[in-house]
Design a protein around this motif. Structure first.
Motif, short mmCIF file in Angstrom:
data_model
loop_
_atom_site.label_atom_id
_atom_site.label_comp_id
_atom_site.label_asym_id
_atom_site.label_seq_id
_atom_site.Cartn_x
_atom_site.Cartn_y
_atom_site.Cartn_z
N ALA A 204 -6.16 5.10 2.83
CA ALA A 204 -5.19 6.20 2.97
C ALA A 204 -3.78 5.65 3.20
O ALA A 204 -2.79 6.30 2.87
N SER A 205 -3.66 4.43 3.72
CA SER A 205 -2.32 3.87 3.96
C SER A 205 -1.60 3.56 2.64
O SER A 205 -0.37 3.45 2.61
N ASP A 206 -2.37 3.43 1.53
CA ASP A 206 -1.72 3.25 0.22
C ASP A 206 -0.99 4.53 -0.20
O ASP A 206 -0.03 4.49 -0.97
N ILE A 207 -1.48 5.67 0.30
CA ILE A 207 -0.94 6.96 -0.13
C ILE A 207 0.26 7.37 0.73
O ILE A 207 1.22 7.94 0.24
N ARG A 208 0.18 7.04 2.04
CA ARG A 208 1.18 7.53 3.01
C ARG A 208 2.63 7.37 2.55
O ARG A 208 3.40 8.33 2.61
N PRO A 209 3.06 6.20 2.03
CA PRO A 209 4.48 6.06 1.66
C PRO A 209 4.94 7.05 0.59
O PRO A 209 6.13 7.29 0.43
N TYR A 210 3.98 7.62 -0.18
CA TYR A 210 4.37 8.51 -1.27
C TYR A 210 4.25 9.98 -0.90
O TYR A 210 4.64 10.86 -1.66
#
Ligand code: 13P
Ligand code: SF4
Length: 322
Positions: A204-210
């Motif tokens: 889920a941390s791959d998604i957070r910045p977007y």
């Protein structure tokens, strides 16, 4: 301009959308040679969505997800089928078209899911849960399919499990696809603890910045549950393409294998993809050079033990019939 020059320039123009012009141009002579070899051999090339654009746009007669590849292999009239994908895909083609020559350019192309379960493992699980139907993901060996009641792909898993009408269903080998299905069906799912080495690396941390940035997030059901929960859409590779073609978001994070975004960009240059994506080292073993080699040598052919094939074909046919 000659007809041949037309297809060559059109192909270069499409490939240029995802690679330098010089790289696109350098691939053309080999693509031309393979197209001629296909004609001479009466062969078709079927490719998975994770293959590179030189293969999907350059030489494939059909590109799709695992389900569409299986359907194509079952229905083609060609006497030779070249599978640009991994071993379980070539075995599926052979099981569904047993009288055809099936060539696998990368005989060494495995799959972490297929390798996580054996026929003996399925028999042991069945003995612990007698009478419970077994659904095998196509990402399994023929020997494992031979122990299953029905096969599924990520494109039809929910429908296949629902159609069984059983209060409990065994699903193997992907625990994340199993948890995805469990959220959409009424029955209890007993899952094998396998995972795809490409998709389990997403988090889920791959998604957070977007997330605050109007980026559309798509994930494959082989991704872990926290990724699936944070995505706007979860589906097979073909379902993700259909979603993007229908909605046409300006920016997309595609949480799956990297060539997916390249292949969609070749077809739809107006769509823009963010990173990260992950590479499948098995899928990337297929190259234009290896496709030329199998078409020249008509080898390695996919062969499956006759007794195993007879049993493994049934769950695949049940899947295609449902
Ligand atoms: P689908 O294209 O069927 O969604 O499968 C993804 C995959 O991991 C194939 O190896
Ligand atoms: Fe197997 Fe995952 Fe590669 Fe697909 S992406 S072939 S499931 S390792």
């Amino acid at each position: 301009m000659l007809a041949t020059e037309t297809w060559q320039s059109e192909l270069i123009a499409r490939l240029e959308r995802v690679m330098p012009t010089v790289e696109a141009s350098m691939a053309v002579p080999l693509i031309e040679e393979i197209r001629e070899l296909k004609r001479r051999r009466g062969a078709v090339v079927v490719a998975h969505n994770y293959q590179v654009p030189q293969i999907t746009a350059g030489i494939a007669d059909f590109t799709g997800d695992s389900l569409a590849m299986a359907r194509f292999a079952a229905s083609t009239d060609a006497r030779t089928i070249v599978v640009c994908g991994v071993r379980f895909m070539a075995e599926t083609a052979k099981l569904l078209s047993p009288d055809r020559t099936v060539l696998l350019p990368a005989a060494d192309a495995g799959c972490s899911l297929a390798e996580s379960v054996t026929a003996a493992g399925v028999r042991e699980l069945r003995s612990k849960h007698p009478g419970i139907p077994v659904v095998a993901y196509v990402n399994t060996s023929a020997a494992v399919k031979a122990e299953a009641d029905v096969c599924c792909t990520s494109g039809n898993a929910i429908e296949i499990v629902t159609a069984l009408g059983s209060p409990r269903v065994i699903m193997l080998p992907d625990r994340y696809l199993a948890s995805f299905v469990a959220r959409h069906v009424a029955c209890e799912i007993i899952a094998w603890p396998g995972a795809c080495e490409v998709h389990e690396r997403f988090s889920a941390s791959d998604i957070r910045p977007y997330r605050d940035d109007a980026v559309c997030v798509l994930a494959h059901p082989e991704c872990p549950p926290d990724v699936q929960a944070a995505a706007d859409f979860v589906g097979s590779t073909a379902a993700m393409i259909r979603y993007l073609e229908a909605r046409r978001p300006k920016r997309t994070l595609l949480l799956t294998e990297c060539s997916m975004a390249d292949n969609i960009t070749v077809a739809h240059p107006e769509l823009h993809f963010e990173r990260p994506c992950n590479l499948c080292r098995h899928m990337k073993l297929v190259t234009l050079e290896r496709v030329r080699a199998v078409l020249l040598d008509l080898n390695p052919v996919v062969e499956i033990d006759a007794e195993v094939a007879a049993r493994a074909r049934l769950p695949l046919l049940r899947m295609l019939a449902s």
